[in-house]
Design a protein around this motif. Structure first.
Motif, PDB file in Angstrom:
ATOM      1  N   GLU A  35       3.038  -4.268  -9.740  1.00 27.45           N
ATOM      2  CA  GLU A  35       2.615  -3.363  -9.132  1.00 27.45           C
ATOM      3  C   GLU A  35       2.580  -3.048  -8.031  1.00 27.45           C
ATOM      4  OE1 GLU A  35      -0.300  -1.876 -12.115  1.00 27.45           O
ATOM      5  OE2 GLU A  35       0.687  -2.695 -13.333  1.00 27.45           O
ATOM      6  N   PRO A  36       3.159  -2.525  -6.959  1.00 26.06           N
ATOM      7  CA  PRO A  36       2.891  -2.846  -5.190  1.00 26.06           C
ATOM      8  C   PRO A  36       2.206  -1.400  -4.703  1.00 26.06           C
ATOM      9  CG  PRO A  36       5.316  -2.474  -5.879  1.00 26.06           C
ATOM     10  CD  PRO A  36       4.592  -3.210  -7.067  1.00 26.06           C
ATOM     11  N   LEU A  37       2.340  -0.025  -5.661  1.00 27.27           N
ATOM     12  CA  LEU A  37       1.696   0.939  -5.497  1.00 27.27           C
ATOM     13  C   LEU A  37       0.443   0.844  -6.013  1.00 27.27           C
ATOM     14  CD1 LEU A  37       4.622   3.570  -6.237  1.00 27.27           C
ATOM     15  CD2 LEU A  37       3.762   3.146  -4.044  1.00 27.27           C
ATOM     16  N   GLU A  38       0.121   0.287  -6.577  1.00 26.99           N
ATOM     17  CA  GLU A  38      -1.009   0.205  -7.111  1.00 26.99           C
ATOM     18  C   GLU A  38      -1.900  -0.731  -6.296  1.00 26.99           C
ATOM     19  OE1 GLU A  38      -4.378   0.818 -10.338  1.00 26.99           O
ATOM     20  OE2 GLU A  38      -2.572   2.321  -9.152  1.00 26.99           O
ATOM     21  N   ALA A  39      -1.238  -1.851  -5.593  1.00 28.93           N
ATOM     22  CA  ALA A  39      -2.036  -2.819  -5.140  1.00 28.93           C
ATOM     23  C   ALA A  39      -2.834  -1.426  -3.520  1.00 28.93           C
ATOM     24  CB  ALA A  39      -1.524  -4.014  -4.198  1.00 28.93           C
ATOM     25  N   VAL A  40      -1.286  -1.134  -2.843  1.00 30.92           N
ATOM     26  CA  VAL A  40      -1.674   0.103  -2.389  1.00 30.92           C
ATOM     27  C   VAL A  40      -2.955   0.942  -2.434  1.00 30.92           C
ATOM     28  CG1 VAL A  40      -0.666   1.398  -0.193  1.00 30.92           C
ATOM     29  CG2 VAL A  40       0.363   0.150  -1.107  1.00 30.92           C
ATOM     30  N   ARG A  41      -3.244   1.074  -3.372  1.00 30.91           N
ATOM     31  CA  ARG A  41      -3.634   2.571  -3.474  1.00 30.91           C
ATOM     32  C   ARG A  41      -5.247   1.520  -3.729  1.00 30.91           C
ATOM     33  NH1 ARG A  41      -7.221   4.037  -7.562  1.00 30.91           N
ATOM     34  NH2 ARG A  41      -6.723   2.822  -9.123  1.00 30.91           N
ATOM     35  N   LEU A  42      -5.099   0.643  -4.219  1.00 29.86           N
ATOM     36  CA  LEU A  42      -6.601  -0.431  -4.647  1.00 29.86           C
ATOM     37  C   LEU A  42      -7.139  -0.776  -2.398  1.00 29.86           C
ATOM     38  CD1 LEU A  42      -6.534  -2.347  -8.346  1.00 29.86           C
ATOM     39  CD2 LEU A  42      -7.892  -0.010  -7.156  1.00 29.86           C
TER      40      LEU A  42
END
Length: 352
Positions: A224-231
């Motif tokens: 989940e790269p988008l979630e990684a960026v968000r966190l």
């Protein structure tokens, strides 16, 4: 390239496998307790192994170990350890967003990622002068670990101890400033091993960053790269300037370095995912800002060079190298390190 050119590169071949893992974790800015949790060993074992590492490699302190871990390739800029510790497999769960588990709002918040401040029920608290704030910072960074009277003296005053026995006085004042928890117990307690911050009602921003970084790892493993960026972005928002800004003493100096390195590692981790997602403009802008704030950080400059190169901006990438080379020569009187030179050679090779 002739083989003899690489013989001066720092190595970790004299270390055992576990010592190499410890050195890699130190290079990523982890504390002893975090390393112990990651490698499933005792915290005092981590301290003993780090002491042996410093002796075997001829390093003077933890800061030198961080630099060595990068130089010998145990830690890859922007990616963390080359060989990550194996963690126990998690039970299979239904697919769901890898966000942090919500918890009840704490009564007391302590912020260390900038000037040290605290709030009770969202009202700012008067924490007193700098040395008193440093005592609170030491306890907050310990996350429940007890500090003896001598440990606090060494951490806050170092080789210049105070003329009077002020530690109990500072603790008394901090207790009054912070108030009590729901069970009417003091937020700072003294037990057989010393003083510790014990209340479950206390939220420390450094601990929240650690939890968010754990969430980033889960998001990465879940694809989940988008979630990684968000966190990553959420963790970076907690930094409000130089960590422990203005605080005196050996502990504050060491923790400023460690927390700054953690912030840089977070930015690099976020940028790597942004580049993979095609968010090149955002990634490069963030790297430029951080590189300007840390002009002597060579791994960071190398990451910026690679990001510019991947975006087709070879000239700008080489300009970053020249700027870093001049700054290193002017400020430190040293040539660029291997990590910068390798980034430059890669760009020139591809452009040839």
């Amino acid at each position: 390239m002739p083989a003899h050119v690489t013989t001066d590169r720092p190595t970790a071949t004299a270390l055992t496998h576990q010592e190499r893992q410890v050195l890699a974790a130190v290079g990523c800015g982890l504390r002893d307790d975090e390393i112990a949790a990651a490698l499933a060993i005792r915290e005092d074992t981590v301290a003993e192994q780090l002491a042996r590492i410093l002796v075997r490699l001829g390093l003077r302190d933890r800061h030198a170990a961080i630099v060595h871990a990068f130089d010998c390739g145990l830690v890859v800029p922007g990616r963390g350890p080359r060989t990550r510790p194996v963690r126990p497999a998690q039970p299979t769960q239904p697919a769901q967003p890898t966000t942090a588990v919500p918890v009840a709002a704490p009564r007391i918040r302590i912020s260390l990622l900038g000037p040290v401040r605290a709030w009770r029920d969202e009202r700012p608290l008067n924490l007193g002068h700098l040395r008193q704030r440093t005592v609170l910072a030491a306890l907050a960074l310990g996350e429940g670990r007890a500090f003896s009277h001598k440990e606090l003296l060494d951490a806050v005053w170092g080789m210049e101890p105070p003329v009077a026995n002020v530690v109990p006085v500072y603790v008394y004042r901090l207790r009054k400033a912070l108030g009590v928890g729901d069970g009417q117990a003091p937020v700072i307690e003294r037990g057989p091993r010393g003083y510790q911050l014990t209340s479950a009602d206390v939220d420390v921003d450094v601990a929240r960053v650690r939890q968010l970084v754990a969430g980033v790892g889960k998001a990465e493993r879940a694809g989940e790269p988008l979630e990684a960026v968000r966190l990553c972005a959420q963790a970076l928002e907690l930094f409000r300037g130089e960590p422990l800004a203005g605080l005196p003493g050996p502990l504050a100096e060491l923790e400023r370095l460690r927390l700054t390195e953690r912030r840089i590692a977070l930015v690099q981790r976020k940028v790597e995912w942004q580049l993979r997602l095609g968010q090149d403009a955002d990634a490069i802008a963030e790297l430029f800002a951080l590189s300007a704030a840390h002009p002597l950080n060579e791994p960071l400059a190398a990451t910026l060079m690679r990001a510019l190169h991947r975006n087709g901006r070879q000239v700008d990438a080489l300009t970053v190298f020249e700027r870093s080379r001049r700054r290193l020569a002017d400020d430190l009187g040293v040539p660029p390190s291997r990590v910068l030179c390798q980034a430059r050679q890669m760009i020139l090779r591809v452009g040839a």
